[in-house]
Design a protein around this motif. Structure first.
Motif, PDB file in Angstrom:
ATOM      1  N   ARG A  72       0.830  -1.208   0.000  1.00  0.00           N
ATOM      2  CA  ARG A  72       0.000   0.000   0.000  1.00  0.00           C
ATOM      3  C   ARG A  72       0.866   1.261   0.000  1.00  0.00           C
ATOM      4  N   GLU A  76       1.079   4.167  -3.068  1.00  0.00           N
ATOM      5  CA  GLU A  76       0.692   5.560  -2.825  1.00  0.00           C
ATOM      6  C   GLU A  76       1.839   6.529  -3.053  1.00  0.00           C
ATOM      7  N   GLU A  88      -6.292  12.052  -0.824  1.00  0.00           N
ATOM      8  CA  GLU A  88      -7.372  11.092  -0.586  1.00  0.00           C
ATOM      9  C   GLU A  88      -6.985  10.081   0.479  1.00  0.00           C
ATOM     10  N   VAL A  89      -5.731   9.617   0.453  1.00  0.00           N
ATOM     11  CA  VAL A  89      -5.326   8.609   1.422  1.00  0.00           C
ATOM     12  C   VAL A  89      -5.324   9.181   2.843  1.00  0.00           C
ATOM     13  N   GLU A  90      -5.138  10.492   2.972  1.00  0.00           N
ATOM     14  CA  GLU A  90      -5.230  11.165   4.274  1.00  0.00           C
ATOM     15  C   GLU A  90      -6.651  11.071   4.818  1.00  0.00           C
ATOM     16  N   LEU A  92      -8.851   8.770   3.921  1.00  0.00           N
ATOM     17  CA  LEU A  92      -9.099   7.355   4.208  1.00  0.00           C
ATOM     18  C   LEU A  92      -8.480   6.938   5.538  1.00  0.00           C
ATOM     19  N   VAL A 295       1.750  11.258   2.740  1.00  0.00           N
ATOM     20  CA  VAL A 295       1.198  10.106   2.019  1.00  0.00           C
ATOM     21  C   VAL A 295       1.742   8.791   2.563  1.00  0.00           C
ATOM     22  N   CYS A 298       0.076   7.988   5.978  1.00  0.00           N
ATOM     23  CA  CYS A 298      -1.357   7.700   5.867  1.00  0.00           C
ATOM     24  C   CYS A 298      -1.627   6.391   5.147  1.00  0.00           C
ATOM     25  N   ALA A 299      -0.831   6.088   4.133  1.00  0.00           N
ATOM     26  CA  ALA A 299      -0.978   4.801   3.449  1.00  0.00           C
ATOM     27  C   ALA A 299      -0.705   3.653   4.406  1.00  0.00           C
ATOM     28  N   VAL A 302      -3.714   3.250   6.819  1.00  0.00           N
ATOM     29  CA  VAL A 302      -4.849   2.578   6.166  1.00  0.00           C
ATOM     30  C   VAL A 302      -4.608   1.076   6.102  1.00  0.00           C
TER      31      VAL A 302
END
Length: 424
Positions: A72, A76, A88-90, A92, A295, A298-299, A302
């Motif tokens: 992941r 990202e 977006e991943v932030e 999520l 990123v 955050c990835a 997730v």
């Protein structure tokens, strides 16, 4: 170690980095260089393997180089790392955290728990208008001047040269698990205390559980006096269960700090709380950081939340850790060694000590730290990666094979360490 690749690297490192390390926590292993880690094992640059119970001081709860985390993150970061705006991943990651925690309504994502503790303090001062914080001896909340204290002293005292002693005027420190001291301190200073900050279980030192009703008493006293309760779940968060210590002990804080296990080994920290309280950050209370919610972090968050979502990870750790603790106790008992093994399967503590309860940091000082240090030194030479302060972290990658290897290596290390102790 003479003539080894590590010895050469250590010599070079000492010429360009003070002490040969980039964190003083690593001074005890300044002579060791790790080449790679996979699962519950690491390998040094000389090719020696170790069963790892340090786990990078806790973050590698899922094991080193977890494939889903790596996949992941790699996907990202191929598109960039930080943009000066949201990604977006932030989003999520924030949604995944709130869903996983179950009690929080909003989060802020940072890089380290040291800075996130300061964000929590600022928020507490904003909300209460009070200057002081109540904390517990032996607990670690970062290395900054206003939180770094010497645990050897019963009252707040600097732990470092160059530290401003007056910065500790913000802190009142008492012993853990002492309800009478808690209430007495709040009676005397409660109108000036913004928050009580505590590890929900002392894991930085001693693996000391809260006694029955202790956390509940802190919660009730804070609520009654308009004081915020901050749980520093940097170590306990997502390690003690899918909802951390809140899920394990059932006490809900006003704010909580998460780190280490939250991102599967990647650098990230989280401040969580109610929407009403956290919204102060959007109304004049500053919390900033160029790399906040980048990123990569955050990835990793997730992916880590996905891996831990079904509870199987924690069931595995509970089973493996319980068996390991039992077998270590048996090994020590066979050798008639006065060593306590206490804590929880996900994180337990060893110390040369008598059988009296360890309720707080003062009790922890009874242990023979020098004797345990000899064991740790011998253990490293026999393929066990341990930290000198006694904590053993268990990951989801530990299993029966690593337990068997651990017991065999620990037995050899004990023989060396105890023989050395007799000669000394």
């Amino acid at each position: 170690m003479a003539g080894s690749v590590q010895a050469s690297m250590a010599e070079r490192m000492a010429r360009v980095v003070p002490g040969g390390v980039n964190s003083n926590v690593r001074l005890e292993v300044a002579d060791r260089f790790v080449a790679r880690g996979l699962g519950a094992r690491i390998w040094d640059v000389d090719g020696n393997d170790y069963v790892d119970y340090v786990l990078g001081q806790g973050p590698a709860f899922l094991g080193h180089a977890h494939p889903r985390i790596l996949a992941r993150v790699q996907a990202e970061i191929a598109h960039g790392m930080t943009f000066g705006a949201q990604s977006e991943v932030e989003l999520l990651a924030a949604e995944a955290l709130i869903d996983a925690l179950g009690w929080a309504e909003m989060v802020r994502i940072g890089m380290t728990s040291t800075e996130t503790v300061q964000a929590a303090f600022r928020l507490a001062r904003t909300r209460t208008g009070r200057p002081l914080f109540l904390r517990f001896r032996g607990q670690y909340h970062g290395w900054l001047d206003n939180v770094l204290i010497s645990p050897a002293e019963p009252t707040p005292a600097p732990a470092s040269r160059g530290q401003l002693p007056e910065a500790l005027d913000q802190s009142i420190t008492i012993e853990w698990n002492d309800v009478a001291s808690l209430r007495g301190t709040l009676d005397r200073h409660g109108d000036r205390i913004a928050a009580v900050i505590t590890e929900p279980m002392m894991l930085n030192a001693g693996a000391i559980l809260p006694e029955a009703g202790f956390l509940e008493t802190i919660r009730a006293e804070c609520s009654a006096r308009g004081i915020l309760l901050i749980l520093d779940e940097t170590i306990t968060g997502f390690r003690l269960g899918p909802r951390g210590a809140v899920g394990r002990f059932g006490v809900v804080p006003d704010l909580a700090i998460y780190g280490k296990a939250v991102a599967g080994g990647f650098p990230a920290s989280v401040l969580a709380g109610s929407a009403e309280l956290m919204s102060e950050f959007a109304s004049g209370t500053n919390h900033s950081g160029t790399f906040n919610a980048n990123v990569l972090a955050c990835a990793a968050i997730v992916a880590a939340m996905e891996v831990m979502a079904d509870g199987e990870v924690h069931a595995t750790v509970e089973a493996t850790g319980s068996d390991l603790m039992d077998q270590i106790r048996s090994l020590l008992s066979e050798r008639d060694l006065p060593v306590q093994v206490r804590g929880l399967p996900a994180a337990f503590h060893l110390s040369y000590d008598d059988d009296l309860p360890v309720r707080n940091y003062a009790d922890l000082l009874r242990g023979d730290a020098a004797r345990y240090g000899r064991l740790v030194h011998a253990a490293r030479d026999h393929g066990l990666w341990l930290t000198g302060r006694g904590i053993w972290y268990v990951s989801a990658a530990h299993d029966r094979t690593t337990t068997a290897d651990t017991l065999e290596r620990l037995a050899r290390a004990i023989a060396v360490a105890e023989t050395g102790a007799v000669r000394a």
